[in-house]
Design a protein around this motif. Structure first.
Motif, PDB file in Angstrom:
ATOM      1  N   ALA A  10     -58.157  -1.314  13.426  1.00 17.29           N
ATOM      2  CA  ALA A  10     -58.432   0.126  13.471  1.00 17.29           C
ATOM      3  C   ALA A  10     -58.467   0.726  12.073  1.00 17.29           C
ATOM      4  N   VAL A  11     -57.506   0.322  11.215  1.00 15.73           N
ATOM      5  CA  VAL A  11     -57.462   0.830   9.844  1.00 15.73           C
ATOM      6  C   VAL A  11     -58.702   0.394   9.068  1.00 15.73           C
ATOM      7  N   ALA A  12     -59.059  -0.881   9.177  1.00 17.39           N
ATOM      8  CA  ALA A  12     -60.224  -1.399   8.457  1.00 17.39           C
ATOM      9  C   ALA A  12     -61.505  -0.709   8.912  1.00 17.39           C
ATOM     10  N   THR A  13     -61.652  -0.511  10.218  1.00 17.75           N
ATOM     11  CA  THR A  13     -62.857   0.125  10.755  1.00 17.75           C
ATOM     12  C   THR A  13     -62.930   1.593  10.338  1.00 17.75           C
ATOM     13  N   THR A  14     -61.799   2.289  10.371  1.00 18.18           N
ATOM     14  CA  THR A  14     -61.770   3.688   9.947  1.00 18.18           C
ATOM     15  C   THR A  14     -62.111   3.822   8.475  1.00 18.18           C
ATOM     16  N   TYR A  15     -61.551   2.939   7.664  1.00 20.94           N
ATOM     17  CA  TYR A  15     -61.862   2.948   6.229  1.00 20.94           C
ATOM     18  C   TYR A  15     -63.362   2.773   6.005  1.00 20.94           C
ATOM     19  N   LEU A  16     -63.957   1.814   6.709  1.00 23.55           N
ATOM     20  CA  LEU A  16     -65.384   1.569   6.561  1.00 23.55           C
ATOM     21  C   LEU A  16     -66.203   2.786   6.965  1.00 23.55           C
ATOM     22  N   ALA A  17     -65.827   3.425   8.063  1.00 23.48           N
ATOM     23  CA  ALA A  17     -66.579   4.586   8.551  1.00 23.48           C
ATOM     24  C   ALA A  17     -66.537   5.732   7.544  1.00 23.48           C
ATOM     25  N   PHE A 277     -52.423   0.098  -5.944  1.00 22.23           N
ATOM     26  CA  PHE A 277     -52.945  -1.251  -6.028  1.00 22.23           C
ATOM     27  C   PHE A 277     -52.338  -2.144  -4.957  1.00 22.23           C
ATOM     28  N   VAL A 278     -51.060  -1.963  -4.687  1.00 27.00           N
ATOM     29  CA  VAL A 278     -50.379  -2.783  -3.681  1.00 27.00           C
ATOM     30  C   VAL A 278     -51.065  -2.656  -2.323  1.00 27.00           C
ATOM     31  N   PHE A 279     -51.560  -1.464  -2.002  1.00 23.41           N
ATOM     32  CA  PHE A 279     -52.187  -1.234  -0.697  1.00 23.41           C
ATOM     33  C   PHE A 279     -53.713  -1.375  -0.742  1.00 23.41           C
ATOM     34  N   LEU A 280     -54.213  -1.917  -1.821  1.00 24.74           N
ATOM     35  CA  LEU A 280     -55.657  -2.059  -1.971  1.00 24.74           C
ATOM     36  C   LEU A 280     -56.251  -3.052  -0.974  1.00 24.74           C
ATOM     37  N   PHE A 281     -55.405  -3.916  -0.414  1.00 17.70           N
ATOM     38  CA  PHE A 281     -55.907  -4.940   0.512  1.00 17.70           C
ATOM     39  C   PHE A 281     -56.610  -4.326   1.723  1.00 17.70           C
ATOM     40  N   VAL A 282     -56.272  -3.075   2.084  1.00 20.37           N
ATOM     41  CA  VAL A 282     -56.900  -2.472   3.262  1.00 20.37           C
ATOM     42  C   VAL A 282     -58.387  -2.241   3.050  1.00 20.37           C
ATOM     43  N   THR A 283     -58.843  -2.227   1.780  1.00 18.96           N
ATOM     44  CA  THR A 283     -60.262  -2.020   1.495  1.00 18.96           C
ATOM     45  C   THR A 283     -61.064  -3.317   1.562  1.00 18.96           C
ATOM     46  N   MET A 284     -60.397  -4.443   1.738  1.00 17.21           N
ATOM     47  CA  MET A 284     -61.072  -5.744   1.818  1.00 17.21           C
ATOM     48  C   MET A 284     -61.308  -6.043   3.295  1.00 17.21           C
ATOM     49  N   THR A 285     -62.340  -5.441   3.824  1.00 18.86           N
ATOM     50  CA  THR A 285     -62.456  -5.249   5.266  1.00 18.86           C
ATOM     51  C   THR A 285     -62.734  -6.513   6.067  1.00 18.86           C
ATOM     52  N   THR A 286     -63.571  -7.408   5.578  1.00 20.07           N
ATOM     53  CA  THR A 286     -63.863  -8.614   6.355  1.00 20.07           C
ATOM     54  C   THR A 286     -62.606  -9.463   6.578  1.00 20.07           C
ATOM     55  N   ARG A 312     -69.707  -2.520   7.967  1.00 15.00           N
ATOM     56  CA  ARG A 312     -69.696  -3.203   6.665  1.00 15.00           C
ATOM     57  C   ARG A 312     -71.113  -3.512   6.211  1.00 15.00           C
ATOM     58  N   ILE A 313     -71.961  -3.951   7.136  1.00 20.45           N
ATOM     59  CA  ILE A 313     -73.364  -4.229   6.797  1.00 20.45           C
ATOM     60  C   ILE A 313     -74.084  -2.931   6.442  1.00 20.45           C
ATOM     61  N   ALA A 314     -73.805  -1.864   7.196  1.00 24.80           N
ATOM     62  CA  ALA A 314     -74.427  -0.568   6.919  1.00 24.80           C
ATOM     63  C   ALA A 314     -74.031  -0.050   5.538  1.00 24.80           C
ATOM     64  N   LEU A 315     -72.768  -0.270   5.157  1.00 24.84           N
ATOM     65  CA  LEU A 315     -72.319   0.147   3.830  1.00 24.84           C
ATOM     66  C   LEU A 315     -73.071  -0.609   2.744  1.00 24.84           C
ATOM     67  N   HIS A 316     -73.286  -1.898   2.957  1.00 33.35           N
ATOM     68  CA  HIS A 316     -74.061  -2.693   2.000  1.00 33.35           C
ATOM     69  C   HIS A 316     -75.491  -2.169   1.894  1.00 33.35           C
ATOM     70  N   LEU A 317     -76.122  -1.910   3.032  1.00 32.43           N
ATOM     71  CA  LEU A 317     -77.520  -1.470   3.039  1.00 32.43           C
ATOM     72  C   LEU A 317     -77.675  -0.068   2.463  1.00 32.43           C
ATOM     73  N   ALA A 318     -76.618   0.746   2.527  1.00 30.36           N
ATOM     74  CA  ALA A 318     -76.677   2.098   1.952  1.00 30.36           C
ATOM     75  C   ALA A 318     -76.718   2.052   0.428  1.00 30.36           C
ATOM     76  N   GLN A 319     -76.279   0.926  -0.156  1.00 29.53           N
ATOM     77  CA  GLN A 319     -76.203   0.821  -1.617  1.00 29.53           C
ATOM     78  C   GLN A 319     -77.199  -0.186  -2.201  1.00 29.53           C
TER      79      GLN A 319
END
Length: 371
Positions: A10-17, A277-286, A312-319
């Motif tokens: 849920a956290v990873a998906t929310t971050y991505l959205a 930095f310690v909580f940066l792992f939540v941004t590594m979504t896959t 995650r794919i949509a984020l890649h295609l947006a950039q």
């Protein structure tokens, strides 16, 4: 365990959205240039014959700006970058271009040593600094200097887009910039945090630089660009993220080169904000989605993971432009990011421009040359 796994997904998906929303809505806005453009000194510290150095530097010589000076600088007489700078000097005789060779060292940061030497030759009241691997459009100077007309602005900076130049490793490096770093900056901007400042572009008034102690104030800092934004902020001046997006070449030709570049970025981030930095792992979504599904292998979690992967794919295609082979690199990119984070977590030395530099033992981003 099932609840923990569902929470991770849920956290990873929310971050991505949210990150996707920030990336898509951060469109370029037109900023009118100053009514009477102020003369600009453009500082370009150089080091070595980087790939496409001539092409990148040339983009700064074709600016739609009425009056500007370019100061190219190297620290060794035999540096091949000096020859390329002199070639541009002869190719554009109508421009005020100076090539400075100055070996003086003022601190532990090699780029700042160069900038201190270059700044002594600056003639104009507005300064623009840009890394050597950056390419820009002809409206660059007009766009990035426009906010400096506001006395409340301390520094103007730019995001950059990675352009791969050397195969699969450079494509992974471009994804680091385009899929993770740039969207993360836009996300912080969405929530009102304006602390991003990068060497891709730093524009400021000379009076502001003098007020913070000049480049000498950051001569021993790894994150010199961050501090060149932070010190004016401590004086009550704002940092402005320009709508201009510049291009940086990503030329890593192997894992070792890419690893060292990105690990230096990780160490920089750790030194500036350890808790974050310690909580940066939540941004590594896959990896986070995979871990969540492993801990909670249910139909609900599988469905949420599918949504997360689509985001995650949509984020890649947006950039980035559509390239199927790049989509296949996304899991490798995210797991490599996680590995770099794990290695940087305890701290350590950084490799930069052929040097090994130790981080300060107190955990700051101060550097000291390795003996």
């Amino acid at each position: 365990m099932e609840f923990f796994g569902l929470t991770i997904i849920a956290v990873a998906t929310t971050y991505l959205a949210i990150t996707l929303y920030a990336a898509v809505t951060a469109g370029r806005k037109d900023i009118a240039p100053a009514a009477t453009p102020v003369p600009v000194s453009l500082l370009k510290p150089l080091h070595g014959d980087e790939p496409r150095l001539y092409e990148n530097l040339k983009t700064f010589c074709v600016q739609d700006y009425p009056r500007f000076q370019i100061i190219f600088g190297v620290q060794r007489l035999d540096d091949p970058a000096a020859e390329i700078a002199r070639l541009l000097q002869s190719e554009f005789p109508q421009l005020d271009i100076e090539v400075v060779v100055d070996a003086r060292r003022h601190g532990s940061n090699p780029k700042v040593n160069n900038l201190i030497n270059l700044c002594e030759r600056a003639k104009h009241p507005w300064l623009v600094m840009a890394d050597s691997d950056i390419a820009v459009t002809p409206d660059y100077l007009n766009t990035v200097t426009a906010p400096l007309a506001d006395a409340g602005v301390g520094v103007v900076t730019c995001l950059y887009r990675g352009k791969p130049r050397a195969g699969v490793w450079s494509r992974l490096g471009a994804q680091f910039i385009n899929d993770w770093f740039a969207p993360s900056v836009l996300l912080t901007q969405l929530f009102g945090v304006q602390k991003y400042c990068a060497g891709a572009t730093l524009a400021m008034r000379a009076e502001v630089l003098k007020a913070i102690g000049g480049f000498a104030a950051v001569k021993d800092q790894l994150a010199d660009d961050y501090w060149l934004g932070e010190l004016p902020r401590r004086m009550g001046l704002r940092t402005v993220l320009s709508p201009m997006r510049v291009i940086t070449d990503v030329t890593a030709s192997g894992l070792r080169e890419l690893w060292q570049q990105e690990l230096r970025w990780m160490h920089t981030t750790r030194s500036l904000a350890l808790a974050g930095f310690v909580f940066l792992f939540v941004t590594m979504t896959t990896p986070m989605l995979a871990l969540g599904l492993l801990l909670s292998p249910s139909l609900l979690c599988a469905g949420l993971v599918t949504v997360g992967l689509a985001l995650r794919i949509a984020l890649h295609l947006a950039q980035n432009p559509l390239r199927v082979s790049d989509l296949l690199l996304i899991p490798l990119r995210d797991f490599l990011l996680l590995a770099e984070w794990l290695v940087a977590l305890p701290g350590g030395a950084v490799h930069w421009r052929g040097q090994r530099l130790d981080m300060d033992s107190h955990g700051s981003d101060k550097l000291r040359p390795r003996s």
